[in-house]
Design an enzyme around this catalytic site. Structure first.
Site, PDB file in Angstrom:
ATOM      1  N   HIS A  65       0.827  -1.197   0.000  1.00 39.96           N
ATOM      2  CA  HIS A  65       0.000   0.000   0.000  1.00 39.96           C
ATOM      3  C   HIS A  65       0.868   1.257   0.000  1.00 39.96           C
ATOM      4  O   HIS A  65       1.852   1.344   0.719  1.00 39.96           O
ATOM      5  CB  HIS A  65      -0.893   0.037   1.246  1.00 39.96           C
ATOM      6  N   ASN A  97      -5.935   1.323  -3.384  1.00 42.85           N
ATOM      7  CA  ASN A  97      -6.735   2.000  -2.359  1.00 42.85           C
ATOM      8  C   ASN A  97      -6.115   3.324  -1.936  1.00 42.85           C
ATOM      9  O   ASN A  97      -5.992   3.640  -0.749  1.00 42.85           O
ATOM     10  CB  ASN A  97      -6.929   1.084  -1.148  1.00 42.85           C
ATOM     11  N   ASP A 308       2.528  -7.082   1.750  1.00 39.62           N
ATOM     12  CA  ASP A 308       1.296  -6.371   2.144  1.00 39.62           C
ATOM     13  C   ASP A 308       1.625  -5.232   3.111  1.00 39.62           C
ATOM     14  O   ASP A 308       0.940  -5.021   4.116  1.00 39.62           O
ATOM     15  CB  ASP A 308       0.293  -7.340   2.772  1.00 39.62           C
TER      16      ASP A 308
END
Length: 422
Positions: A65, A97, A308
């Site tokens: 992210h 996102n 992640d």
């Protein structure tokens, strides 16, 4: 001309299953030679005396992210790239996102424009394009328009049940791009913080049942079997999930799968500290889940390890465990901690770990893996498995520090990363 000579280093090339000690000469970003002893090097060559160090192909992260745009206090694109390079990652694919979400080509163009003014990075950034507009799980994005700009498609969030998933798989099939889906039933997942079981009861924390994952995986597998669209299953965290994937692969379904590095290292028993950095989604499994994930990698049921990397500010994470946003950083920590746990203990060979973090993630992204051979671009990570260092805000390149290893001394650190961009 720039040249570097790395002497008597352990050279790992998982693409050719090679593990040997040699001298390595890099000239202008190209691997010029790998030999037992290199006598002559260009004038001005920088030399490294490297006994005990490991030189392997650059690591590849399947999904992480970025804070930027929208959450720059967590992570900027520059800090993300610096963190990735500090961890030995030469390729990293970020989930969509951001705010706004990466759901149209103009967002990818904007992010690339931000990188143009930055110093040369040794890490190549790739983008997952959103499957649904605004990641809301309601309406498909213009997949065809996005396809040319992204490495693949993923929301990184649970998709609702119903007709949306099969329609997505039908429309995406002719685009021949990776599709990453998180097997998670949002209704069963809601309100929980740890894996359901006796340990959750002892901790007094709301549990998430394993079927929150497995019912969703089963639904995805049924769609894949009917439509034959290849899919990557991300964030696998349960023993039953591994079993479902094993059965599906035995039937010849076109799937790959990954778990995250923290789910291999830790299980719910670590949550006894109530450290909010251990609040993950999916949650850390029970001990039998962790063992099944480790075994699944060894057997090839799971294809790769993902980081992640999920940064949050100190203020966001410094709340009660169940109220904290789930996620932890890991780009700078994954290699040393996995090496210390699995390679130093001889559970895995060094080549196996490098395959899980380099060759196989690249293949899951539909990319050719980096090759450590003469004539190839130098896409490499130089790692010292014996170097001890303390994890502090000052020693981390990431803006965020949400990791359970903060303030601890760990062994193993990447010394240098070469990006392979010539």
């Amino acid at each position: 001309m720039s040249s570097e000579l790395i002497r008597q280093v352990r050279v790992l090339d998982p693409a050719s299953n090679s593990d040997r000690v040699a001298d390595v000469l890099i000239v202008d970003g190209i691997i010029e030679a790998i030999e037992g002893h290199i006598a002559d090097a260009p004038e001005g060559t920088q030399e490294y005396d490297s006994p005990g160090l490991v030189l392997g192909s650059g690591l590849v992260d399947l999904y992480s992210h970025s804070g930027e745009p929208g959450f720059e206090s967590r992570e900027t694109l520059l800090s993300l790239l610096r963190s990735a390079a500090a961890g030995g990652f030469t390729r990293i694919a970020i989930l969509p996102n951001t705010n706004p979400a990466i759901d149209q080509p103009s967002m990818v163009e904007w992010m690339r424009s931000q990188l143009k003014g930055m110093p040369h990075a040794s890490t190549q950034l790739y983008y997952w394009g959103a499957l649904t507009l605004g990641l809301e799980g309601k309406q498909m994005t213009e997949l065809t328009e996005l396809a040319a700009e992204v490495v693949g498609f993923a929301d990184g969030r649970p998709l609702p049940s119903g007709m949306l998933l099969p329609r997505l798989l039908e429309y995406a099939q002719p685009l021949h791009k990776p599709i990453a889906l998180w097997g998670c039933n949002a209704d069963l997942n809601a309100g929980g913080a740890v894996r359901e079981g006796l340990e959750a009861l002892r901790l007094g924390l709301p549990g998430i049942p394993a079927i929150a994952e497995t019912t969703a995986i089963a639904s995805i597998l049924e769609c894949v079997e009917a439509l034959r669209t290849p899919v990557h299953l991300m964030r696998v965290s349960t023993a039953r999930g591994v079993e479902l994937i094993r059965t599906a692969k035995a039937r010849g379904l076109p799937i790959t799968a990954s778990t995250t590095w923290m789910h291999l290292l830790l299980d719910i028993t670590a949550v006894a500290s109530y450290d909010p950095s251990l609040h993950l989604d999916p949650p850390l499994g029970n001990p039998e889940d962790r063992q099944a994930l480790v075994q699944g990698l060894r057997e090839g049921v799971l294809d790769a390890i993902a980081v992640d990397h999920t940064p949050y500010t100190y203020e966001e994470k410094t709340v009660a465990f169940a109220e904290s946003p789930p996620g932890a950083i890991g780009l700078e920590l994954a290699l040393p901690l996995l090496w210390e746990t699995f390679v130093s203990s001889q559970q895995w060979s060094a080549l196996e770990l490098w395959q899980y973090l380099s060759t196989r993630p690249a293949q899951c992204l539909g990319q050719s893996p980096a090759i450590v051979q003469p004539g190839k671009a130098a896409e490499l990570a130089l790692f010292d498995p014996t170097l001890s260092w303390e994890v502090t805000p000052q020693s981390l390149k990431s803006y965020s520090t949400n990791t359970p290893w903060l303030g601890q001394s760990i062994t193993g650190r990447v010394i240098q990363t070469w990006g392979g961009q010539v």
